[in-house]
Design a protein around this motif. Structure first.
Motif, PDB file in Angstrom:
ATOM      1  N   LYS A  19       0.818  -1.220   0.000  1.00  0.00           N
ATOM      2  CA  LYS A  19       0.000   0.000   0.000  1.00  0.00           C
ATOM      3  C   LYS A  19       0.853   1.273   0.000  1.00  0.00           C
ATOM      4  O   LYS A  19       0.330   2.371   0.083  1.00  0.00           O
ATOM      5  CB  LYS A  19      -0.915   0.030   1.230  1.00  0.00           C
ATOM      6  N   ARG A  20       2.167   1.121  -0.048  1.00  0.00           N
ATOM      7  CA  ARG A  20       3.074   2.271  -0.065  1.00  0.00           C
ATOM      8  C   ARG A  20       3.441   2.719  -1.472  1.00  0.00           C
ATOM      9  O   ARG A  20       4.210   3.639  -1.644  1.00  0.00           O
ATOM     10  CB  ARG A  20       4.376   1.913   0.654  1.00  0.00           C
ATOM     11  N   VAL A  21       2.893   2.084  -2.473  1.00  0.00           N
ATOM     12  CA  VAL A  21       3.299   2.326  -3.855  1.00  0.00           C
ATOM     13  C   VAL A  21       2.816   3.687  -4.323  1.00  0.00           C
ATOM     14  O   VAL A  21       1.647   4.047  -4.153  1.00  0.00           O
ATOM     15  CB  VAL A  21       2.765   1.219  -4.788  1.00  0.00           C
ATOM     16  N   ILE A  22       3.728   4.457  -4.918  1.00  0.00           N
ATOM     17  CA  ILE A  22       3.420   5.731  -5.548  1.00  0.00           C
ATOM     18  C   ILE A  22       3.802   5.591  -7.019  1.00  0.00           C
ATOM     19  O   ILE A  22       4.952   5.282  -7.340  1.00  0.00           O
ATOM     20  CB  ILE A  22       4.228   6.887  -4.916  1.00  0.00           C
ATOM     21  N   MET A  23       2.843   5.805  -7.912  1.00  0.00           N
ATOM     22  CA  MET A  23       3.114   5.725  -9.344  1.00  0.00           C
ATOM     23  C   MET A  23       3.827   6.999  -9.780  1.00  0.00           C
ATOM     24  O   MET A  23       3.376   8.092  -9.450  1.00  0.00           O
ATOM     25  CB  MET A  23       1.816   5.563 -10.122  1.00  0.00           C
ATOM     26  N   LEU A  24       4.903   6.863 -10.535  1.00  0.00           N
ATOM     27  CA  LEU A  24       5.673   8.010 -11.012  1.00  0.00           C
ATOM     28  C   LEU A  24       5.733   7.965 -12.530  1.00  0.00           C
ATOM     29  O   LEU A  24       6.297   7.035 -13.110  1.00  0.00           O
ATOM     30  CB  LEU A  24       7.082   8.004 -10.416  1.00  0.00           C
ATOM     31  N   GLU A  25       5.108   8.946 -13.165  1.00  0.00           N
ATOM     32  CA  GLU A  25       5.110   9.053 -14.616  1.00  0.00           C
ATOM     33  C   GLU A  25       5.893  10.300 -14.993  1.00  0.00           C
ATOM     34  O   GLU A  25       5.748  11.343 -14.365  1.00  0.00           O
ATOM     35  CB  GLU A  25       3.689   9.161 -15.168  1.00  0.00           C
ATOM     36  N   SER A  26       6.695  10.178 -16.029  1.00  0.00           N
ATOM     37  CA  SER A  26       7.514  11.304 -16.452  1.00  0.00           C
ATOM     38  C   SER A  26       7.500  11.404 -17.972  1.00  0.00           C
ATOM     39  O   SER A  26       7.518  10.399 -18.670  1.00  0.00           O
ATOM     40  CB  SER A  26       8.951  11.119 -15.953  1.00  0.00           C
ATOM     41  N   THR A  27       7.459  12.630 -18.468  1.00  0.00           N
ATOM     42  CA  THR A  27       7.508  12.852 -19.907  1.00  0.00           C
ATOM     43  C   THR A  27       8.924  13.256 -20.301  1.00  0.00           C
ATOM     44  O   THR A  27       9.737  13.638 -19.451  1.00  0.00           O
ATOM     45  CB  THR A  27       6.529  13.964 -20.330  1.00  0.00           C
ATOM     46  N   LYS A  28       9.198  13.178 -21.599  1.00  0.00           N
ATOM     47  CA  LYS A  28      10.497  13.631 -22.088  1.00  0.00           C
ATOM     48  C   LYS A  28      10.626  15.125 -21.839  1.00  0.00           C
ATOM     49  O   LYS A  28       9.651  15.860 -21.905  1.00  0.00           O
ATOM     50  CB  LYS A  28      10.646  13.338 -23.582  1.00  0.00           C
TER      51      LYS A  28
END
Length: 138
Positions: A101-110
């Protein structure tokens, strides 16, 4: 007399290179490099990355998502600053939750500056979150 003098000089010459001062020179070089070198502590992040295995359970829709779009940071689709992001992550009390439950999704663009990526990753890690990096399959 000149022949004797020449032959004596020739007898005293040997084919060896004088190496007696090499140890002194090496010692002086070691001292010089110890004095001239500056030691810098590198700032690092200890991050627990989740394994790449897919489980039968899917992530719930409540998994927090951090989007990095250029120089802007979004937390759950709301634009935030780095300080505000750290406050929101602290409110989640990730340290008290079980690891799944500690998961943080990290999305990054160029085009995202490395400094922003590093600060967000450091903030997630400091709040005991587990980073899940989202990649496009394109």
């Amino acid at each position: 007399m000149s022949r004797k003098r020449y032959s004596k000089e020739k007898k005293h010459r040997s084919g060896e290179i004088p190496t007696g001062s090499f140890s002194d020179i090496a010692f002086l070089l070691i001292i010089y490099f110890l004095v001239a070198t500056t030691l810098v502590k590198v700032k690092t992040i200890a991050a627990d990355l989740p394994s790449g295995e897919k489980s039968s359970q899917t992530q719930s829709d409540k998994t927090p998502i951090v989007n990095l779009r250029g120089s802007e940071i979004f937390f759950n689709d709301k634009k935030v600053s780095v300080d505000l992001l750290n406050e929101r992550l602290a409110e989640l009390n990730l340290g008290e939750k079980i690891p799944s439950k500690r998961v943080i999704m990290l999305e990054s663009t160029k085009g995202t500056p490395y400094e922003n990526y590093f600060q967000v990753l450091a903030g997630i890690s400091a709040n005991q979150g587990v980073v899940a990096i989202v990649e496009d399959d394109k």
